[in-house]
Design a protein around this motif. Structure first.
Motif, PDB file in Angstrom:
ATOM      1  N   GLN A 125       0.504  -0.598  -0.291  1.00  0.00           N
ATOM      2  CA  GLN A 125       0.409  -0.139   0.439  1.00  0.00           C
ATOM      3  C   GLN A 125       0.744   1.004   0.268  1.00  0.00           C
ATOM      4  OE1 GLN A 125       0.472   1.655   3.642  1.00  0.00           O
ATOM      5  NE2 GLN A 125       1.941   0.208   3.229  1.00  0.00           N
ATOM      6  N   ASP A 126       0.224   2.430  -0.729  1.00  0.00           N
ATOM      7  CA  ASP A 126       1.033   3.624  -0.381  1.00  0.00           C
ATOM      8  C   ASP A 126       0.689   4.970   0.947  1.00  0.00           C
ATOM      9  OD1 ASP A 126      -1.181   4.351  -1.258  1.00  0.00           O
ATOM     10  OD2 ASP A 126      -0.417   4.914  -3.075  1.00  0.00           O
ATOM     11  N   LYS A 127      -0.111   4.027   1.618  1.00  0.00           N
ATOM     12  CA  LYS A 127      -0.649   5.345   2.907  1.00  0.00           C
ATOM     13  C   LYS A 127       0.276   5.371   3.968  1.00  0.00           C
ATOM     14  CE  LYS A 127      -3.476   7.825   2.869  1.00  0.00           C
ATOM     15  NZ  LYS A 127      -3.226   9.489   1.789  1.00  0.00           N
ATOM     16  N   VAL A 128       1.048   4.175   4.016  1.00  0.00           N
ATOM     17  CA  VAL A 128       2.095   3.766   5.348  1.00  0.00           C
ATOM     18  C   VAL A 128       3.066   3.685   5.402  1.00  0.00           C
ATOM     19  CG1 VAL A 128       2.042   3.158   7.736  1.00  0.00           C
ATOM     20  CG2 VAL A 128      -0.087   3.599   6.673  1.00  0.00           C
ATOM     21  N   GLU A 129       3.515   4.357   5.900  1.00  0.00           N
ATOM     22  CA  GLU A 129       5.587   3.255   5.796  1.00  0.00           C
ATOM     23  C   GLU A 129       5.903   2.528   7.142  1.00  0.00           C
ATOM     24  OE1 GLU A 129       9.954   4.456   4.688  1.00  0.00           O
ATOM     25  OE2 GLU A 129       8.736   6.161   4.711  1.00  0.00           O
ATOM     26  N   VAL A 130       5.948   1.893   7.798  1.00  0.00           N
ATOM     27  CA  VAL A 130       6.527   0.733   8.999  1.00  0.00           C
ATOM     28  C   VAL A 130       8.135   1.330   8.821  1.00  0.00           C
ATOM     29  CG1 VAL A 130       5.998  -0.583  10.357  1.00  0.00           C
ATOM     30  CG2 VAL A 130       4.185  -0.321   9.035  1.00  0.00           C
ATOM     31  N   LYS A 131       8.552   1.699   9.512  1.00  0.00           N
ATOM     32  CA  LYS A 131      10.108   1.434  10.203  1.00  0.00           C
ATOM     33  C   LYS A 131      10.312   0.893  11.485  1.00  0.00           C
ATOM     34  CE  LYS A 131      11.021   6.225   7.548  1.00  0.00           C
ATOM     35  NZ  LYS A 131      11.552   7.264   7.817  1.00  0.00           N
ATOM     36  N   ILE A 132      11.139  -0.464  11.196  1.00  0.00           N
ATOM     37  CA  ILE A 132      11.596  -1.086  11.889  1.00  0.00           C
ATOM     38  C   ILE A 132      13.176  -0.473  12.996  1.00  0.00           C
ATOM     39  CG2 ILE A 132      11.846  -3.376  12.962  1.00  0.00           C
ATOM     40  CD1 ILE A 132       9.135  -3.386  11.703  1.00  0.00           C
ATOM     41  N   GLN A 133      12.871  -0.581  14.169  1.00  0.00           N
ATOM     42  CA  GLN A 133      13.672  -0.042  14.954  1.00  0.00           C
ATOM     43  C   GLN A 133      14.034  -0.571  15.845  1.00  0.00           C
ATOM     44  OE1 GLN A 133      13.359   4.493  16.069  1.00  0.00           O
ATOM     45  NE2 GLN A 133      13.348   5.457  14.201  1.00  0.00           N
ATOM     46  N   SER A 134      15.062  -0.994  16.634  1.00  0.00           N
ATOM     47  CA  SER A 134      16.023  -1.689  17.928  1.00  0.00           C
ATOM     48  C   SER A 134      16.015  -0.840  18.535  1.00  0.00           C
ATOM     49  CB  SER A 134      16.751  -2.902  17.180  1.00  0.00           C
ATOM     50  OG  SER A 134      17.242  -3.099  18.295  1.00  0.00           O
ATOM     51  N   GLN A 135      15.572  -1.192  20.264  1.00  0.00           N
ATOM     52  CA  GLN A 135      16.061  -0.977  21.292  1.00  0.00           C
ATOM     53  C   GLN A 135      16.162  -1.521  22.245  1.00  0.00           C
ATOM     54  OE1 GLN A 135      15.134   2.507  21.179  1.00  0.00           O
ATOM     55  NE2 GLN A 135      14.339   1.932  19.047  1.00  0.00           N
ATOM     56  N   GLY A 136      17.630  -2.268  21.462  1.00  0.00           N
ATOM     57  CA  GLY A 136      18.143  -3.272  22.995  1.00  0.00           C
ATOM     58  C   GLY A 136      18.177  -4.614  22.282  1.00  0.00           C
ATOM     59  N   THR A 137      18.623  -5.420  22.923  1.00  0.00           N
ATOM     60  CA  THR A 137      18.383  -6.897  22.433  1.00  0.00           C
ATOM     61  C   THR A 137      18.002  -7.547  23.865  1.00  0.00           C
ATOM     62  OG1 THR A 137      20.553  -7.155  23.441  1.00  0.00           O
ATOM     63  CG2 THR A 137      20.639  -6.717  21.269  1.00  0.00           C
ATOM     64  N   SER A 138      16.970  -6.831  24.351  1.00  0.00           N
ATOM     65  CA  SER A 138      16.386  -7.467  25.705  1.00  0.00           C
ATOM     66  C   SER A 138      15.249  -6.691  25.596  1.00  0.00           C
ATOM     67  CB  SER A 138      16.856  -7.469  27.021  1.00  0.00           C
ATOM     68  OG  SER A 138      16.771  -6.447  27.634  1.00  0.00           O
ATOM     69  N   TYR A 139      13.856  -6.971  26.362  1.00  0.00           N
ATOM     70  CA  TYR A 139      12.868  -6.457  26.947  1.00  0.00           C
ATOM     71  C   TYR A 139      13.110  -5.891  28.132  1.00  0.00           C
ATOM     72  CZ  TYR A 139       9.305  -9.625  23.977  1.00  0.00           C
ATOM     73  OH  TYR A 139       9.016 -10.625  22.934  1.00  0.00           O
ATOM     74  N   ASP A 140      13.754  -6.275  28.756  1.00  0.00           N
ATOM     75  CA  ASP A 140      14.163  -5.138  30.439  1.00  0.00           C
ATOM     76  C   ASP A 140      14.445  -3.782  29.161  1.00  0.00           C
ATOM     77  OD1 ASP A 140      13.531  -7.135  31.618  1.00  0.00           O
ATOM     78  OD2 ASP A 140      15.704  -7.555  32.106  1.00  0.00           O
ATOM     79  N   GLU A 141      15.364  -3.834  28.894  1.00  0.00           N
ATOM     80  CA  GLU A 141      15.818  -2.718  28.197  1.00  0.00           C
ATOM     81  C   GLU A 141      15.182  -2.165  27.567  1.00  0.00           C
ATOM     82  OE1 GLU A 141      20.469  -2.817  25.907  1.00  0.00           O
ATOM     83  OE2 GLU A 141      19.170  -4.994  26.407  1.00  0.00           O
ATOM     84  N   LEU A 142      14.601  -2.146  26.810  1.00  0.00           N
ATOM     85  CA  LEU A 142      13.208  -1.702  25.560  1.00  0.00           C
ATOM     86  C   LEU A 142      11.626  -1.207  26.669  1.00  0.00           C
ATOM     87  CD1 LEU A 142      11.730  -1.683  23.169  1.00  0.00           C
ATOM     88  CD2 LEU A 142      10.771  -3.681  23.604  1.00  0.00           C
ATOM     89  N   LEU A 143      11.416  -1.688  27.019  1.00  0.00           N
ATOM     90  CA  LEU A 143      10.729  -1.169  28.876  1.00  0.00           C
ATOM     91  C   LEU A 143      11.438  -0.146  29.349  1.00  0.00           C
ATOM     92  CD1 LEU A 143       8.265  -1.633  30.442  1.00  0.00           C
ATOM     93  CD2 LEU A 143       9.037  -3.006  31.894  1.00  0.00           C
ATOM     94  N   ARG A 144      12.771  -0.251  29.690  1.00  0.00           N
ATOM     95  CA  ARG A 144      13.326   0.713  30.425  1.00  0.00           C
ATOM     96  C   ARG A 144      12.745   2.312  29.061  1.00  0.00           C
ATOM     97  NH1 ARG A 144      16.938  -2.447  32.405  1.00  0.00           N
ATOM     98  NH2 ARG A 144      18.465  -2.265  30.378  1.00  0.00           N
ATOM     99  N   LYS A 145      13.504   1.688  27.968  1.00  0.00           N
ATOM    100  CA  LYS A 145      12.760   3.357  26.755  1.00  0.00           C
ATOM    101  C   LYS A 145      11.924   3.943  27.157  1.00  0.00           C
ATOM    102  CE  LYS A 145      14.168   5.926  23.143  1.00  0.00           C
ATOM    103  NZ  LYS A 145      14.840   5.211  22.533  1.00  0.00           N
TER     104      LYS A 145
END
Length: 473
Positions: A68-88
């Motif tokens: 589709q041409d209405k949305v662009e999804v960008k994937i961004q890593s925020q570390g290598t653990s769920y704990d890191e991501l939750l802190r962010k």
């Protein structure tokens, strides 16, 4: 946080996520708002995946962007653990600098509902007429686990469970039937003793001291770990982990270690020694079903170090000649009884309506059966969608490949989970797990008695729950 959301979030599970019993006032889901936006709407997805799971997520996003041409999804890593991501995520709450989608750990269910930052999936399900906007084919236990007071919060799920991995040749060496692995903890001990006596392995069970093993064992026998019906009827304010069932498990772990039947490994993030034990000293291993691709990679000599989130040089690693099988996680009374684990997709409500709508559209894409099949075959997670589980492509893989056969067993384990007792809802779940992890380390590695380790852990859990309740998130 609005009073409506506070009331909706503070404990208590609903029926099946269909909205019955939910509060009348929920945040409005701006379905299709992205279609009215000027230009392309950007949706940033935060995750902490590595290896094949990360690559699969990126590939699915690329396919969606091309569709589709209405949305662009960008994937961004925020570390290598769920704990890191939750802190962010927590750090971004005060400034509303949150992503379009955050893929967090299953343990965050109560916390995220209480945060006042989430657009519940229920809001969108109630108003979206798109045929993809349905969770009717989701596994009942998955819907029930993430439903609080009739409100389903996450927009998609990545589900997993725990497996027993074991060395078939070692079993045969000890005169054991490799097609009849242990089903209970008592049988694991008997099997470990036979393996040790036969010289097949010196410490037969490689045991990562993970707190979630304890939770699965408790849930498997219907034992609460916090009050309020495991936080399902009301917000949990007291630990109930110091119970007869947990005492039995702690004593089992302690005795297995003392008798040389277990190789304990501290459950610190990034740990791989429990895998390495299987190359020499051990014959059995408890580990998540998402480790299937990692274990297959080790056996075939094709393991990408990124799969372990580790900076390792495995370029010279040859194929490893181990005859490994997998089976249901042994329980206290019977195998395959536990709870839901994995990743949970949330849409923050702090973004503009068009971003929320675009995020919801991407979630619907991810939930399509064909993409759930891909999540399973390439990303290692089990399908939450029953239609995906029944697809010919997935059924063929589950019948013809070693990894697929193991995934089929893991999926059977998910079907065994009791939807009426799917696991606890705990506000400070990260604190809960850290407390339990430390209690296991103290007992096994520092010599604290099982009684003292469990009693102290329960007191600390109660303190954390009381603090959470007093501070209202």
């Amino acid at each position: 946080m609005s009073l409506a959301l506070v009331a909706a979030a503070c404990g208590g599970s609903g029926d099946d996520g269909n909205g019955d019993g939910a509060l009348a006032e929920l945040p409005e889901c701006p379905v299709d708002a992205h279609l009215e936006a000027d230009g392309t709407v950007e949706v940033v997805v935060w995750h902490s995946y590595v290896g094949l799971t990360k690559q699969t997520l990126e590939a699915l996003a690329a396919d969606y962007n091309e569709s589709q041409d209405k949305v662009e999804v960008k994937i961004q890593s925020q570390g290598t653990s769920y704990d890191e991501l939750l802190r962010k995520y927590e750090q971004a709450i005060p400034t509303d600098d949150l992503p379009g989608i955050a893929i967090l750990e299953d343990t965050t269910a109560q916390f995220m509902a209480d945060s006042g930052t989430i657009l519940p999936a229920q809001s969108c399900l109630d108003v979206d007429e798109d045929e993809r906007a349905s969770v009717d084919s989701w596994l009942p236990v998955a819907r029930d686990y993430y439903t609080i007071d009739g409100v389903l919060w996450p927009v998609s799920l990545n589900v997993s469970t725990i497996m027993l991995y074991y060395n078939r040749d070692h079993f045969e060496q000890a005169g054991l039937d490799p097609d009849d692995p242990p089903q209970t903890l008592d049988e694991v001990r008997e099997t470990a003793q036979a393996l040790k006596d036969a010289g097949a392995s010196t410490q037969p069970l490689s045991f990562l001291l993970q707190p979630w093993f304890i939770e699965y064992w408790m849930t498997g026998v219907g034992q609460e770990v916090v009050n309020g019906d495991n936080g399902r009827d009301e917000l949990a304010t007291m630990g109930t982990l110091d119970n007869e069932e947990a005492q039995g498990v702690y004593n089992w772990i302690n005795d297995m270690t003392a008798d040389g039947l277990m190789a304990p490994v501290s459950g610190t993030p990034g740990q791989i020694n429990h895998y390495l034990n299987m190359l020499g000293t051990s014959s059995m291993l408890f580990e998540t079903s998402t480790a299937i691709t990692t274990i297959i990679g080790i056996l075939e000599g094709s393991l990408d170090p990124e799969e372990l989130g580790a900076d390792l040089d495995l370029s010279g690693l040859p194929p490893i000649d181990l005859n490994i099988s997998a089976n249901l996680f042994p329980g206290i009374e019977e195998p395959g009884k536990g709870q839901v684990g994995g990743g949970v997709w949330y849409i923050p409500s702090t973004n503009d309506p068009e971003v929320q709508a675009a995020a919801w559209d991407f979630a619907k894409f991810i939930n399509e059966p064909a993409n759930q099949v891909r999540w399973t075959l390439e990303g290692s997670y089990l399908p939450v969608n029953q239609e995906a589980a029944e697809s010919p492509e997935l059924q063929e893989a589950w019948e013809t490949t070693r990894g697929g056969q193991w995934q089929a067993i893991a999926f059977e384990g998910l079907l065994n989970v009791d939807p009426t007792f799917p696991g606890p809802l705990i506000g400070p779940y990260d604190d809960f797990r850290e407390i339990v992890r430390k209690s296991l380390d103290d007992m096994v590695l520092a010599g604290t008695s099982p009684e003292d380790a469990l009693s102290s852990a329960n007191d600390q859990i109660t303190e954390a729950l009381e603090t959470y309740a007093d501070e209202n998130f």
